[in-house]
Design a protein around this motif. Structure first.
Motif, PDB file in Angstrom:
ATOM      1  N   LEU A  58     -30.894 -32.545 -14.552  1.00 31.01           N
ATOM      2  CA  LEU A  58     -31.378 -31.782 -13.395  1.00 31.01           C
ATOM      3  C   LEU A  58     -32.824 -32.135 -13.062  1.00 31.01           C
ATOM      4  N   GLU A  59     -33.641 -32.348 -14.092  1.00 33.24           N
ATOM      5  CA  GLU A  59     -35.026 -32.757 -13.866  1.00 33.24           C
ATOM      6  C   GLU A  59     -35.084 -34.082 -13.102  1.00 33.24           C
ATOM      7  N   SER A  60     -34.188 -35.000 -13.425  1.00 33.81           N
ATOM      8  CA  SER A  60     -34.157 -36.291 -12.729  1.00 33.81           C
ATOM      9  C   SER A  60     -33.682 -36.149 -11.288  1.00 33.81           C
ATOM     10  N   TYR A  64     -36.034 -37.347  -8.337  1.00 33.02           N
ATOM     11  CA  TYR A  64     -35.543 -38.293  -7.333  1.00 33.02           C
ATOM     12  C   TYR A  64     -35.689 -37.691  -5.927  1.00 33.02           C
ATOM     13  N   GLY A  65     -35.336 -36.408  -5.786  1.00 32.06           N
ATOM     14  CA  GLY A  65     -35.476 -35.741  -4.493  1.00 32.06           C
ATOM     15  C   GLY A  65     -36.919 -35.675  -4.028  1.00 32.06           C
ATOM     16  N   ASP A  66     -37.836 -35.396  -4.961  1.00 31.63           N
ATOM     17  CA  ASP A  66     -39.265 -35.357  -4.623  1.00 31.63           C
ATOM     18  C   ASP A  66     -39.792 -36.735  -4.242  1.00 31.63           C
ATOM     19  N   ALA A  79     -24.238 -36.184  -3.032  1.00 29.27           N
ATOM     20  CA  ALA A  79     -23.598 -36.986  -4.089  1.00 29.27           C
ATOM     21  C   ALA A  79     -24.608 -37.959  -4.686  1.00 29.27           C
ATOM     22  N   LEU A  80     -25.462 -38.556  -3.841  1.00 23.13           N
ATOM     23  CA  LEU A  80     -26.487 -39.472  -4.328  1.00 23.13           C
ATOM     24  C   LEU A  80     -27.427 -38.762  -5.303  1.00 23.13           C
ATOM     25  N   LEU A  81     -27.799 -37.523  -5.016  1.00 23.14           N
ATOM     26  CA  LEU A  81     -28.654 -36.770  -5.930  1.00 23.14           C
ATOM     27  C   LEU A  81     -27.998 -36.614  -7.300  1.00 23.14           C
TER      28      LEU A  81
END
Length: 89
Positions: A58-60, A64-66, A79-81
């Motif tokens: 979840l941290e990743s 990645y979103g940030d 899905a990419l997330l």
């Protein structure tokens, strides 16, 4: 179809959940392989998983979103997330 192909084809609720199921099965498969033949602790797992705990995963996803603020929230981006949670450090 492999996991990345499923990721590339997410465009609906149905294909998203098909992708999530495949992602889950990929992790279960890696866990079995790791029990039989553990990989080096400083490398990816047998199926390419970098993040093995739910917290790291979840941290990743969050990192990645940030780091990729241009993501728009459609089924494929969601899905990419989840996919990037597998491999993003």
């Amino acid at each position: 179809m492999d996991l990345y192909d499923l990721l590339e084809n997410v465009n609906s609720k149905e294909s998203f959940f098909l992708f999530l199921e495949a992602l889950m099965l990929d992790k279960l498969d890696e866990d079995k392989k790791e029990k039989l033949n553990p990989s080096n602790p400083y490398s990816d797992g047998h199926n390419g998983w970098v993040n093995n705990s739910i917290t790291d995963y979840l941290e990743s996803i969050i990192a990645y979103g940030d780091d990729n603020s241009d993501i728009k929230l459609d089924w494929n981006s969601i899905a990419l997330l989840f996919y990037m949670g597998k491999i993003y450090e």
